[in-house]
Design a protein around this motif. Structure first.
Motif, PDB file in Angstrom:
ATOM      1  N   ARG A  63      -7.417   2.894  -6.629  1.00 25.00           N
ATOM      2  CA  ARG A  63      -6.075   2.579  -6.488  1.00 25.00           C
ATOM      3  C   ARG A  63      -5.703   1.746  -7.286  1.00 25.00           C
ATOM      4  O   ARG A  63      -4.814   1.716  -8.130  1.00 25.00           O
ATOM      5  N   GLN A  65      -3.448   0.461 -10.681  1.00 25.68           N
ATOM      6  CA  GLN A  65      -2.654   0.211 -10.070  1.00 25.68           C
ATOM      7  C   GLN A  65      -2.575  -1.660 -11.386  1.00 25.68           C
ATOM      8  O   GLN A  65      -0.879  -1.714 -12.002  1.00 25.68           O
ATOM      9  N   HIS A  78      -9.910   2.907  -2.168  1.00 32.17           N
ATOM     10  CA  HIS A  78      -9.146   2.168  -1.734  1.00 32.17           C
ATOM     11  C   HIS A  78      -9.110   1.095  -2.982  1.00 32.17           C
ATOM     12  O   HIS A  78      -7.637   0.954  -3.777  1.00 32.17           O
ATOM     13  N   GLY A 106       2.904   1.872  -3.591  1.00 29.54           N
ATOM     14  CA  GLY A 106       1.512   1.789  -4.341  1.00 29.54           C
ATOM     15  C   GLY A 106       1.876   0.575  -5.256  1.00 29.54           C
ATOM     16  O   GLY A 106       1.822   0.940  -6.632  1.00 29.54           O
ATOM     17  N   TRP A 138       0.911  -0.474   0.200  1.00 29.17           N
ATOM     18  CA  TRP A 138       0.165  -0.018   0.331  1.00 29.17           C
ATOM     19  C   TRP A 138       1.366   1.524   0.205  1.00 29.17           C
ATOM     20  O   TRP A 138       0.796   2.247  -0.353  1.00 29.17           O
TER      21      TRP A 138
END
Length: 499
Positions: free
Chosen positions: A453, A457, A450, A419, A416
């Motif tokens: 994100r 990624q 979250h 990233g 986390w």
């Protein structure tokens, strides 16, 4: 660099699983790097239907007791890669699949069918079939082509270098010992030092024993198969070849697998514009008869076998839906597992959908429409499913084994901060661990910022064939240098390089 790439299946000419995707995506990228790569595969009916610009270029006499056959030159319809189709209608033009009849029974003459492919490919490799083309490297894939390095090792003259890729060590092409007499190999090869395996013939063992170089489809799996737990009885031989074994993680064809240009989706989307993903979910739910009630949708595209932990999933469907999720499964395999899944789906049809059989367009729609992909495995050489899923912003839940461990970066405090998290993972092949991994994913799903994100990624993760193809090209170059110096790891020659 000229490479003969021999395989039992190539997408879209024939496909039963990930092997076909690998054997189309990797050669296509090698061609972009300037490699003169030519595919060779059996002439199944669907291959003749889908290939373009077909032309008979060679006639072969009856080999291995089979009728005379032909070599048909063609192109794949998508990437226009050159492909040589081995046309022997009595062996390949059948109404079932590449390996089994319509009832799911193995073709009784599979040993002859794939030995013929290997022997015909050996003729091409030695310049005995095509007058204007001979490869520098022969790249053989899985047990279907395991005899090819064995046939080439018997060549008295100069031969191409050989590389053999293990896509799944559990499938070994093992046949009764009396088959050996029909393979036209020296009697000495039917021994523990050759292709004999507990009194039987193992085509995969032939590839492991006689190829100059070995690869498998992920670095972690390359280490796992050196152990008794994952070596499927061949770990001893593999340890003797460990210096010649390389693990290279598979890539995917980003033009085929990606939501921005996927023709199977109702609405395109990408990492910067994810709104289209919701439209894909809504369509998938309608298609499968699931209610659109805001629940997260967990998808699974898999062979329904114990290897894939499909039995564990079937036993825990109620516990998964009790956590507030829907479940959609697409695949086929073990009949008992299929039946168990169909039964539990019939008990809760608005929250659980099971589609028996693999359909390429439906698989694409499921990768796009699901929120989470469940990909548990007791062992997994590579596992393309989570790689496909991440391209669609669908986060995978995997067991940390084989290629799964190499492909997915599990969410934890460190990833986390960095990233880098792209999915969720569990360690042990148990119901409890699998459900804990699912619970972690569902908990994160409730935290929309979250989740978004992680989706971005995952979608930005590098997964093309470029890196992997460069690694293969390096191996090809290394092999050709060794062969030019007169040295092969499995057939030593007296001539050595000066210095």
């Amino acid at each position: 660099m000229r490479v003969l790439f021999v395989t039992a299946e190539v997408f879209p000419l024939a496909k039963t699983g990930g092997l076909a995707d690998v054997c189309s995506g990797l050669p296509a990228m090698l061609a972009e790097f300037g490699v003169d790569v030519r595919l060779m595969m059996p002439g199944y009916p669907q291959a003749f239907e889908r290939a373009i610009r077909k032309q008979v270029i060679a006639h072969l006499p009856g080999l291995l007791g089979a009728p005379p056959s032909r070599i048909v030159s063609a192109l794949t319809p998508d990437s226009h890669l050159p492909v040589l189709l081995l046309d022997c209608p009595e062996l390949y033009r059948r109404s079932g699949g590449p390996y089994q009849d319509r009832g799911g029974r193995d073709w009784p003459d599979n040993a002859q069918r794939f030995a013929l492919l290997s022997q015909a490919a050996a003729g091409v490799a030695l310049g005995e079939v095509l007058s204007d083309w001979q490869p520098d490297v022969v790249h053989a894939n899985d047990w279907h082509t395991g005899l090819l390095p064995a046939y080439l090792s018997l060549s008295g003259g100069r031969r191409p270098a050989t590389l053999f890729t293990i896509h799944n060590l559990a499938f070994q092409g093992v046949f009764p010992g009396d088959v050996f007499g029909s393979l036209e190999l020296p009697a000495a090869m039917f021994s523990p030092e050759g292709i004999e395996f507990h009194g039987r013939v193992s085509l995969l063992k032939a590839g492991l024993r006689y190829s100059d170089k070995l690869t498998t489809v992920s670095p972690t799996y390359a280490q796992e198969i050196l152990t008794p737990a994952h070596g499927c009885g061949l770990d001893g031989l593999l340890r003797t070849r460990a210096a010649d074994l390389v693990g290279i993680l598979n890539g995917i064809d980003e033009l085929v697998w990606g939501p921005a240009n996927d023709r199977h989706l109702p609405e395109p989307y990408d990492a910067d514009h994810l709104a289209g993903k919701q439209a894909c979910k809504a369509l998938l739910q309608r298609e499968l008869g699931l209610v659109d009630d805001g629940r997260p949708l967990i998808g699974m595209v898999s062979r329904l076998t114990q290897q894939k932990m499909a039995d564990t999933v079937a036993e825990n469907v109620h516990r998964i839906t009790a956590r507030g999720a829907q479940l959609a499964l697409v695949g086929n395999g073990d009949k008992e597992i299929e039946s168990a899944l169909l039964t539990v789906a019939s008990e809760n049809p608005r929250q659980v959908a099971v589609h028996i059989g693999y359909e390429e367009p439906l698989a694409h729609r499921l990768f796009a429409g699901a929120d989470i992909i469940l990909a548990p495995s007791r062992f997994e050489p590579c596992g393309l499913t989570p790689i496909y899923a991440m391209r669609y912003g669908t986060l995978p839940v995997v067991r940390l084994t084989g290629g799964m461990a190499d492909a997915v970066t599990p969410a934890n405090p460190q990833t986390w901060r960095e990233g880098t998290a792209t999915g969720f993972a569990f360690e042990h092949a148990t119901s409890e661990d699998m459900l804990a991994g699912i619970a972690h994913a569902l908990g994160t799903y409730e935290q929309s910022s979250h989740w978004h994100r992680m989706q971005v990624q995952a979608m930005h993760r590098e997964c093309s064939w470029m890196k992997s193809a460069r690694q293969y090209l390096t191996l090809y170059e290394e092999l050709t240098r060794k062969m030019a110096c007169g040295h092969s790891p499995v057939t030593p020659r007296s001539l050595q390089c000066a210095g």
